[in-house]
Design an enzyme around this catalytic site. Structure first.
Site, PDB file in Angstrom:
ATOM      1  CG  ASP A 236      75.901  14.398  56.071  1.00  0.00           C
ATOM      2  OD1 ASP A 236      76.567  15.366  55.606  1.00  0.00           O
ATOM      3  OD2 ASP A 236      76.380  13.601  56.893  1.00  0.00           O
TER       4      ASP A 236
HETATM    5  C1  BGC Z   1      79.453  15.258  57.207  1.00  0.00           C
HETATM    6  C2  BGC Z   1      78.642  16.338  57.904  1.00  0.00           C
HETATM    7  C3  BGC Z   1      79.108  17.696  57.440  1.00  0.00           C
HETATM    8  C4  BGC Z   1      78.977  17.765  55.935  1.00  0.00           C
HETATM    9  C5  BGC Z   1      79.410  19.102  55.351  1.00  0.00           C
HETATM   10  C6  BGC Z   1      79.499  15.443  55.712  1.00  0.00           C
HETATM   11  O1  BGC Z   1      80.435  14.592  55.141  1.00  0.00           O
HETATM   12  O2  BGC Z   1      78.911  13.988  57.530  1.00  0.00           O
HETATM   13  O3  BGC Z   1      78.776  16.232  59.293  1.00  0.00           O
HETATM   14  O4  BGC Z   1      78.365  18.697  58.067  1.00  0.00           O
HETATM   15  O5  BGC Z   1      79.807  16.759  55.355  1.00  0.00           O
HETATM   16  O6  BGC Z   1      80.774  19.268  55.459  1.00  0.00           O
END
Ligand code: BGC
Length: 841
Positions: A236
């Site tokens: 993530d």
């Molecule tokens: C989220 C993810 C997301 C990523 C990219 C993170 O803050 O938890 O679900 O895909 O950001 O935007």
């Protein structure tokens, strides 16, 4: 007892080719590939024929690399709405639409689906996950992934694992018992990786049982070894905080980049013998495999193409899908569907009636090309012969929204919009943009020709035009220094700061605001300039992300006045449709909810309207459960989730009976907040004390919350008799079975039914829920007709995780399979003997 890998990778010619290309890379080249090139892409590597790979959120649509109104995205219903359809073929088709969108925007990898469970409705991203049930989550997830990947675009199943709430999500350690982990939280990932053959998985921010998920042994031991996953694990965003522990784990890609904890530090760790180069090689191979699957590797052709869509077919698909997820929770006296011929005046009331709330907040946010509000949809469907009146009732938002385009005039007099100027520290104009919205985001770049490093200030120039007389609140929100001038005079000069401990996404989604109120006459125009200094000491996000809004709240009546007006309109109408709900301000990534009540005075509004008109239909527009204390006082309750851009059209279809409300609850809706699992970690630890008993799995146990509407509940426009259930009398461990459930459409119109089968194990020695979902089938029949639903019940239904043996086990004996329209209404039952376990591996 461990299962054989489900997706083993034979050394095909293709695999040999990946290995050959890997051999052409130096250690530095290999490691470079393992950290993103920027926010949304992975480095190209011409030496091995790898082009740049683009990733994008998911799940509300496909955002693409630009995150504003210039790059609109089809906004699909929230995952809660998708799961509420229980309809796998429909979801697979929607996946195809997402693949089409992705390809249209140059996206190779979609960062969806989110398959964390609805452990508690407080979870901020509840709307972004499918269900509280692992089987329903898994089956809808498999369909979604098949649809996306069938179009040649990778799906990324996230967030592995235990990211079921937001509070302290970057650091919390979720303590999850081994059975709950395997039987509930890992189960959807297992099936989507196995049966759905997902090409990518995202490792979560949080830890589970003492290990941060980007370093967790679960990645290798479960994902690789138990399940045979051959795809790529990405982190993530900003979730990786170490070099060696994360590189030694089965994590393949650090996102975003270009800076991160691997890079040179990982090269050095390999050279010093601290990380085995074979681990790096495996990560690169996985990246090459992913690239080949999405067609990003030269001379490795893919045949998968997304289905073709144009604007009309996108709209039709979204309209159909939204209606298929609407859950008719109550329909007293068959007030719905409305008979158009019998209507002369309809009052469409409530804060979510004129402004379509189509999505939740967070990284899932997209900018739809248009949205159809309930008011617009109902007006269009009823035409000129029926008078449609509207009152907002109450204004529950506490934040002032991004300025609506209808109030903004471009300073050059050429129509609606604003001019955004990028300036250097010495006020040299470096570039400008014409924009048609009040929300601005730039990630890593301010666009072609603008030297990113030199931009010190962003200015928004516009002319605000009053549509009516009264006080207008105008201002900005973001982090850092903001100045605003109105008609050449300074209105404020402030440093906006986040509260300590705020989440990164909270910073982006609900940052502090500063407003200034001015009185304007009707059609009066005034010049506004909002200036944001992007590099300042308290800009915690630095230069990589610039995100802020120009906010504007037009004059509005007090809640007392608006409620009286709504009541008067309701009294004068044949039917009152009240649209209540939440907004992205309440339901979002980055924070959890602290109350399940509808915000503001919406409950009071509903009660007052229902008193004024017995034919009151309440439309609940929230991504996840809210409390409905007036539920027994209104004629009908329709739960619509965050339904995507076609909201109003789908709503009109359902209210007027053009379409049935097809949804059944994927998660129970509690009647009160009593006994619900909390999301607040204690000393950094969030203990999943409820164990196996989340949601409806807690039914029948003391101390659990009473439900307003049980899991699986939902009415259609016809009625059904459950006639018979037919199951084999016995089965063996490891063998599934099919249950045949005969039902009769006892109503007067064609309909859809979701036939649900639940298992139970009366008198068993193993601790379990009273009942758990074993299978389901969507079936249709004409009025008066009988139909047989063939419900597949997997072997896993009868298994539990044996913590001592570290594997799946079966407690032999008699299980009961019950069938019916919801977990709390199961008119049919049959027993099945599950035999002794013999030689299972
Ligand atoms: C989220 C993810 C997301 C990523 C990219 C993170 O803050 O938890 O679900 O895909 O950001 O935007």
């Amino acid at each position: 007892m461990t299962r054989q890998p489900t997706t083993d990778t034979p050394p095909t010619a293709e695999e040999a080719e990946f290995a050959r290309r890997l051999g052409a890379l130096t250690l530095e080249q290999k490691v470079r590939l393992l950290t993103g090139a920027d926010f949304w892409s992975v480095h190209p590597e011409p030496a091995v024929g790898l082009r740049r790979l683009v990733v994008s959120d998911g799940p509300a649509g496909v955002r693409g690399e630009l995150w504003d109104e210039r790059s609109p995205s089809a906004n699909v219903p929230s995952p809660t709405a998708l799961a509420a359809t229980w309809d796998e073929p429909l979801i697979e088709r929607l996946g195809g639409l997402l693949a089409h969108e992705a390809r249209d925007k140059g996206v190779d990898v979609l960062l969806a689906p989110t398959v964390n469970l609805h452990r508690t409705p407080y979870g901020g991203r509840h709307f972004e996950c499918f269900s509280e049930d692992p089987l329903l989550t898994a089956r809808i997830g498999v369909a979604y992934v098949r649809g996306v990947q069938g179009g040649g675009v990778a799906a990324t199943v996230k967030h592995f694992v235990g990211n079921d709430s937001e509070t302290q999500r970057m650091t919390l350690d979720a303590r999850i018992g081994e059975r709950a982990l395997r039987e509930l939280y890992l189960a959807p990932f297992e099936r989507i990786v196995g049966e759905g053959r997902a090409w990518a998985v995202m490792a979560a921010y949080n830890g589970v049982n003492g290990h941060s998920m980007t370093e967790s042994p679960l990645l290798r031991e479960v994902l690789h070894d138990d399940w045979g996953f051959d795809g790529l694990v990405m982190s993530d965003w900003f979730a990786v905080r170490t070099t060696e522990p994360s590189a030694r784990a089965a994590l393949d890609l650090v996102m975003p980049g270009p800076i991160g904890p691997w890079g040179d530090a990982l090269v050095a760790a390999v050279r010093e013998g601290k990380v085995d180069e074979a681990l790096v090689d495996d990560k690169v191979l996985r990246l090459l495999r992913l690239a080949a699957r999405v067609g990003a590797l030269s001379d490795v052709p893919t045949t998968a193409r997304p289905p073709k869509y144009d604007a009309a077919s996108v709209a039709a698909r979204l309209r159909e899908t939204a209606a298929a997820g609407f859950v008719l929770a109550r329909n007293e006296g068959a007030v719905l569907p409305l008979s158009r011929a019998a209507l002369s005046r309809v009052a469409v009331l409530g804060p979510n009636a004129a402004v379509a709330r189509t999505l939740g907040g967070g990284s899932a946010t997209v900018f739809p090309p248009y949205t159809v509000s309930p008011l617009d949809g109902i007006r269009a469907a009823l035409g000129d012969d029926v008078e449609v009146t509207h009152g907002v009732g109450v204004t529950p938002q506490t934040r002032t929204p991004a300025a609506d385009l209808s109030y903004l005039r471009h300073p050059d007099g050429s129509g609606e919009g604003v001019e955004v100027r990028f300036l250097s520290a010495d006020a040299t104009l470096l570039g400008s943009e014409r924009r048609t919205g009040g929300a601005y985001t730039w990630m890593g770049s301010y666009g072609p020709g603008v030297p990113t490093g030199q931009v010190a200030r962003v200015e928004v120039h516009t002319v605000v035009r009053a549509t009516g007389p009264g006080p207008y609140a105008i201002g900005g929100s973001g982090i850092g220094r903001f100045r605003m001038s109105v008609a050449g005079t300074e209105a404020f000069d402030v440093h906006l700061q986040l509260p300590p401990g705020a989440d990164l996404v909270e910073a982006l989604m609900t940052p502090p605001q500063r407003l200034h109120t001015i009185d304007l006459a009707e059609n009066e125009e005034t010049e506004v300039v909002l200036t944001h200094d992007i590099v300042s000491a308290d800009d915690s996000l630095g230069e990589a992300v610039t995100m802020f809004q120009l906010n504007l709240q037009p004059p509005h009546g007090s809640d007392d006045e608006e409620i009286e007006q709504a009541v008067a309109l309701a009294r004068a109408a044949d039917v009152a449709v009240v649209v209540v709900g939440t907004t992205e301000e309440v339901e979002s990534e980055g924070f959890d909810r602290d109350s399940l009540a509808l915000p503001g005075r919406q409950d009071e509004l509903v009660r007052r309207v229902a008193e004024a008109n017995p034919r009151t239909v309440v439309v609940v527009n929230s991504g996840s459960p809210v409390l409905l204390p007036w539920a027994e006082e209104v004629a009908a309750v329709l739960l619509t989730w965050f339904p995507g851009q076609e909201f109003g059209n789908a709503l009109a279809d359902v209210l007027l009976g053009v379409t049935e409300p097809g949804g059944r609850l994927p998660t129970l809706w509690p009647a009160s907040e009593q006994g619900l699992p909390a999301t607040e970690p204690v000393d950094g630890v969030l203990t999943y004390d409820e164990g196996l008993f989340i949601g409806y799995r807690g039914d029948g146990r003391g101390g659990q919350q009473p439900s307003r509407y049980g899991f699986g509940h939902g009415l259609g426009y016809t009625t059904w008799d459950y006639v018979s259930i037919d199951v084999p009398g016995e089965t063996q461990p490891g063998a599934g079975l099919t249950a045949e459930v005969r039902i009769r459409n006892s109503g007067t119109r064609h309909g859809k039914e979701v036939v649900q089968v639940y298992a139970s194990r009366p008198g068993g020695a193993v601790e379990r829920p009273v009942r758990w979902l074993a299978g389901f089938a969507v079936i249709e029949a004409a009025a008066g007709e009988e139909a047989v639903a063939t419900v597949t019940v997997d072997a896993r239904t009868f298994e539990h995780w044996d913590t001592e043996a570290g594997g799946w086990a079966v407690e032999p004996g008699t299980y009961t399979l019950e069938a019916g329209p919801s977990s709390t209404n199961l008119p049919l039952a049959a027993d099945i003997a599950v035999g002794q376990e013999s030689n299972r591996s």
